[in-house]
Design a protein around this motif. Structure first.
Motif, short mmCIF file in Angstrom:
data_model
loop_
_atom_site.label_atom_id
_atom_site.label_comp_id
_atom_site.label_asym_id
_atom_site.label_seq_id
_atom_site.Cartn_x
_atom_site.Cartn_y
_atom_site.Cartn_z
N TYR A 176 55.24 11.03 110.57
CA TYR A 176 54.38 11.41 109.17
C TYR A 176 55.42 12.06 108.35
CZ TYR A 176 51.50 13.44 105.53
OH TYR A 176 50.62 13.67 104.41
N GLN A 177 55.70 11.49 107.12
CA GLN A 177 56.61 12.03 106.30
C GLN A 177 55.63 12.76 105.11
OE1 GLN A 177 59.36 9.47 104.58
NE2 GLN A 177 60.29 10.89 103.10
N ILE A 178 56.05 13.95 104.87
CA ILE A 178 55.25 14.63 103.91
C ILE A 178 55.75 14.15 102.37
CG2 ILE A 178 54.71 16.83 105.10
CD1 ILE A 178 57.16 18.08 103.78
N PRO A 179 54.74 13.93 101.59
CA PRO A 179 55.11 13.12 100.36
C PRO A 179 55.51 13.88 99.26
CG PRO A 179 52.68 13.16 100.38
CD PRO A 179 53.16 13.85 101.84
N TYR A 213 49.91 25.11 102.82
CA TYR A 213 48.81 24.08 103.46
C TYR A 213 48.72 23.97 105.16
CZ TYR A 213 48.19 22.62 98.65
OH TYR A 213 47.90 22.71 97.31
N LEU A 214 47.90 23.53 105.37
CA LEU A 214 47.62 23.21 106.80
C LEU A 214 47.12 21.74 106.86
CD1 LEU A 214 46.00 26.16 108.53
CD2 LEU A 214 48.09 25.59 109.18
N LEU A 215 47.87 20.78 107.65
CA LEU A 215 47.47 19.41 107.82
C LEU A 215 46.93 19.35 109.43
CD1 LEU A 215 50.19 17.24 106.46
CD2 LEU A 215 48.05 17.44 105.79
N GLY A 216 45.76 18.54 109.37
CA GLY A 216 45.02 18.36 110.69
C GLY A 216 45.20 16.66 110.96
N PHE A 217 45.49 16.40 112.17
CA PHE A 217 45.62 14.99 112.60
C PHE A 217 44.78 14.64 113.82
CE2 PHE A 217 49.50 15.80 110.55
CZ PHE A 217 49.76 14.90 109.48
N ASN A 218 44.36 13.66 114.04
CA ASN A 218 43.89 12.88 115.15
C ASN A 218 45.25 12.44 115.85
OD1 ASN A 218 42.68 10.69 116.91
ND2 ASN A 218 40.90 12.29 116.69
N LYS A 219 45.14 12.28 117.04
CA LYS A 219 46.31 11.86 117.85
C LYS A 219 46.42 10.19 117.51
CE LYS A 219 43.97 11.09 122.24
NZ LYS A 219 43.79 9.60 121.95
N ASP A 220 45.37 9.77 117.24
CA ASP A 220 45.24 8.09 117.05
C ASP A 220 45.83 7.56 115.68
OD1 ASP A 220 44.08 7.79 119.60
OD2 ASP A 220 42.20 8.28 118.80
N SER A 221 46.13 8.34 114.66
CA SER A 221 46.44 8.19 113.63
C SER A 221 47.23 9.11 112.84
CB SER A 221 45.11 7.89 112.58
OG SER A 221 45.71 7.23 111.12
N ASN A 222 48.54 8.46 111.91
CA ASN A 222 49.12 9.66 111.24
C ASN A 222 48.48 9.67 109.75
OD1 ASN A 222 49.91 7.09 110.08
ND2 ASN A 222 51.87 7.38 110.07
N ILE A 223 47.53 9.42 109.55
CA ILE A 223 46.59 9.64 108.38
C ILE A 223 45.95 11.09 108.67
CG2 ILE A 223 44.94 8.98 106.78
CD1 ILE A 223 45.63 6.03 107.54
N PRO A 224 46.36 12.08 107.92
CA PRO A 224 45.73 13.17 108.15
C PRO A 224 44.08 13.26 108.02
CG PRO A 224 47.41 13.64 106.61
CD PRO A 224 47.16 12.29 106.79
#
Length: 580
Positions: A176-179, A213-224
């Motif tokens: 994931y690249q922060i935009p 900020y804090l970003l939360g992800f599920n392991k199945d996707s790189n979309i927060p």
């Protein structure tokens, strides 16, 4: 507002997930030309490694590194010429360990801890797999974290990217690249299950009053799946409000997140902020804290450290966290620091490491490892004082039986230990194993059962200019007991002290620990519930130091008992309960 932020971040993702050819960074391949002399590379698809073999390593004692005569030994060590490490982790079963290297040739290395034999300084083992991180623009603070099984490994590059790997073969699952160009990745953590990932985003320019900020992800996707704002507090210096620590509770439900001034309790699955407070409630704008705070396995106990010298304990009461007690490392010529802290999985124990300023102008420091039992109050059960240049990290095994500590070590004297391993059930400040290195250990991690300890840091001492890093992997004999009494000048206790017996309640044996600051005549006596003397455990003159005495209640009935210590000018009595 949280939803709007999340949509903006998600829409600006510039790459596809699960397509390795589109990913930044690259894997090292076996036989690739080394980027600097001496680097050894390995293909992560090595079919000759039995990943299911949990057999113990050779039990040969490596006395070159170890200081204690038991079955513990150094499995292997890595000495780097150009890189150092401020982040490492180990899988719960101890089979894999992760090291994030930085400063030069930034990368994540996974070491397979199977079928290694003790080595010496001249031999560096090949990693199981490695991944080269992108070149950084904003300094160095790479971060790595592993799930308990090792199936998933997450890393951040202190710049633009977050990476998720299959830890068992090194393949890149997604990145994931922060935009937003004004932000950069910071510390990262993954849950024990591997299902959730949290990464901190800090402003690249600390003097600009922008939220973190804090970003939360599920392991199945790189979309927060969530984004939580850590707002700027204008009442304190905006420059030190970047997120510096994330630690997730053992049951994966809560995370404790900290910056220099505050700590925050976050719901891992939703990003909701449940609670926050000041690291230093006495002076909000000074003497905060710069690393991860402590949280128990279920999130009910918090241990909060600060550079004012305090450890503060909080307990969840069903509605909020309430303050239990605090202990301050006494100030010297300036306030001494609590430099690191950890809470055991069951919430019953706390460990803290200090940085004591002996002569600040001449760079003379020392450190202590302080061990507490939460429900015994704010007096440490024991204190280990022979830790030069400060204690940088402490970590409990999940079963709570083993505690490790990474220290700076004494510059110019590599004979003093700087990676220490203690047995918590021994209730004594003597390590069961230790490693001495001329460099400085900065971080340590430990397997669930305490049989594997790792430490990494600077190969050149922190008080001396130079490049290089180190990483050690230790096999720990958890059945070993501390040998001898620490009674030298540097380890003499500061005061008389009688600790609560452990375990308590017990059946049929328990340990009673006490400390003597001077040579003294000691009498330790056992009484029944009616106050009748039923036994004497100690009745002799003893040297200053820390002592453990076992009482065996096999021949006594269940019930309440008392033990009393009598020394010159000091008497104390405590209760204990025998349950059969």
């Amino acid at each position: 507002m949280k939803i709007i932020y999340l949509l903006i971040f998600s829409c600006l993702i510039t790459h596809s997930q699960l397509q390795d050819e589109n990913m930044v960074g690259y894997h090292f391949k076996n036989g690739q030309i080394s980027l600097y002399p001496g680097l050894k590379l390995i293909n992560f698809n090595d079919k000759n490694i039995d990943r299911n073999n949990k057999q113990a390593f050779s039990q040969k004692n490596n006395t070159q590194f170890g200081r204690y005569n038991n079955k513990s030994f150094v499995r292997y060590c890595v000495h780097e010429h150009y890189s150092t490490s401020l982040s490492n982790d180990i899988t719960g079963n101890g089979l894999y360990s992760l090291v994030a290297w930085e400063m030069n040739l930034d990368r994540v290395s996974c070491y397979n801890n199977i079928n290694f034999f003790p080595c010496n300084y001249s031999v560096n083992p090949l990693p199981f797999w490695e991944y080269k991180l992108p070149e950084q623009n904003m300094g160095n603070r790479n971060s790595v974290s592993s799930s308990s099984s090792g199936d998933y490994v997450v890393a951040s590059d202190f710049d633009f990217f977050i990476f998720l790997f299959n830890g068992l073969n090194g393949s890149l699952i997604w990145n994931y690249q922060i935009p937003y160009t004004f932000y950069q990745t910071s510390t990262v953590a993954i849950t024990n299950s591997g299902n959730f990932i949290i990464c901190a985003l800090n402003n690249r320019y600390p003097n600009i009053p922008e939220a973190k900020y804090l970003l939360g992800f599920n392991k199945d996707s790189n979309i927060p799946i969530w984004l939580t704002e850590i707002p700027i507090d204008s009442s304190v210096n905006i420059q030190y409000q970047g997120i510096s620590g994330i630690r997730i509770s053992g049951n994966d439900s809560l995370a404790i997140v900290s910056n220099y001034y505050k700590f925050f309790i976050i719901n891992v699955s939703t990003g909701e902020m449940i609670y926050w407070n000041w690291n230093n409630p006495y002076y909000h704008n000074n003497n905060g804290f710069g690393w991860s705070q402590g949280i128990s396995g279920d999130g009910s106990i918090l241990a909060i450290a600060n550079y004012y010298g305090y450890v503060r304990i909080y307990k969840w009461n069903g509605n909020t966290y309430e303050y239990l007690w605090e202990d301050q490392e006494p100030p010297g010529e300036r306030y001494n620091w609590i430099n690191c802290v950890d809470v055991s999985e069951d919430g019953s124990m706390v460990a803290a490491g200090t940085l004591n300023f002996i002569d600040y102008q001449n760079y003379i420091y020392c450190g202590k490892v302080k061990f507490y039992r939460v429900y015994s109050g704010n007096n440490p059960i024991w204190t280990h004082t022979d830790s030069c240049e400060g204690v940088n990290d402490v970590s409990f095994s999940k079963n709570g039986k083993i505690l490790c500590a990474a220290t700076g070590g004494k510059y110019g004297d590599p004979s003093l230990p700087n990676l220490l391993v203690f047995k918590t059930t021994a209730n004594i400040n003597i390590p069961i194993f230790a490693v001495s290195d001329s460099g400085s250990f900065l971080r340590c991690s430990i397997s669930d059962d305490g049989t594997t300890v790792i430490g990494s840091g600077d190969k050149v001492h922190v008080n001396h200019f130079g490049m290089g890093g180190m990483y050690y992997n230790l096999s720990i004999d958890t059945s070993a007991e501390p040998i001898g009494i620490i009674a030298n000048e540097k380890n003499v206790p500061e005061k008389f002290y009688l600790s609560q017996n452990y375990p308590n309640p017990f059946n049929p044996k328990t340990i009673i620990h006490y400390q003597l600051p001077i040579n003294n005549y000691v009498k330790l006596t056992i009484f029944d519930a009616l106050g009748r003397e039923i036994g004497t455990l100690v009745n002799e003159k003893q040297s200053a130091g820390s002592y453990n005495v076992e009482w065996d209640g096999t021949n006594y009935s269940s019930g309440l008992y008392f033990y009393k210590i009598e020394c010159d000018g000091f008497t104390d009595v405590k209760k204990m309960i025998l349950i059969k």
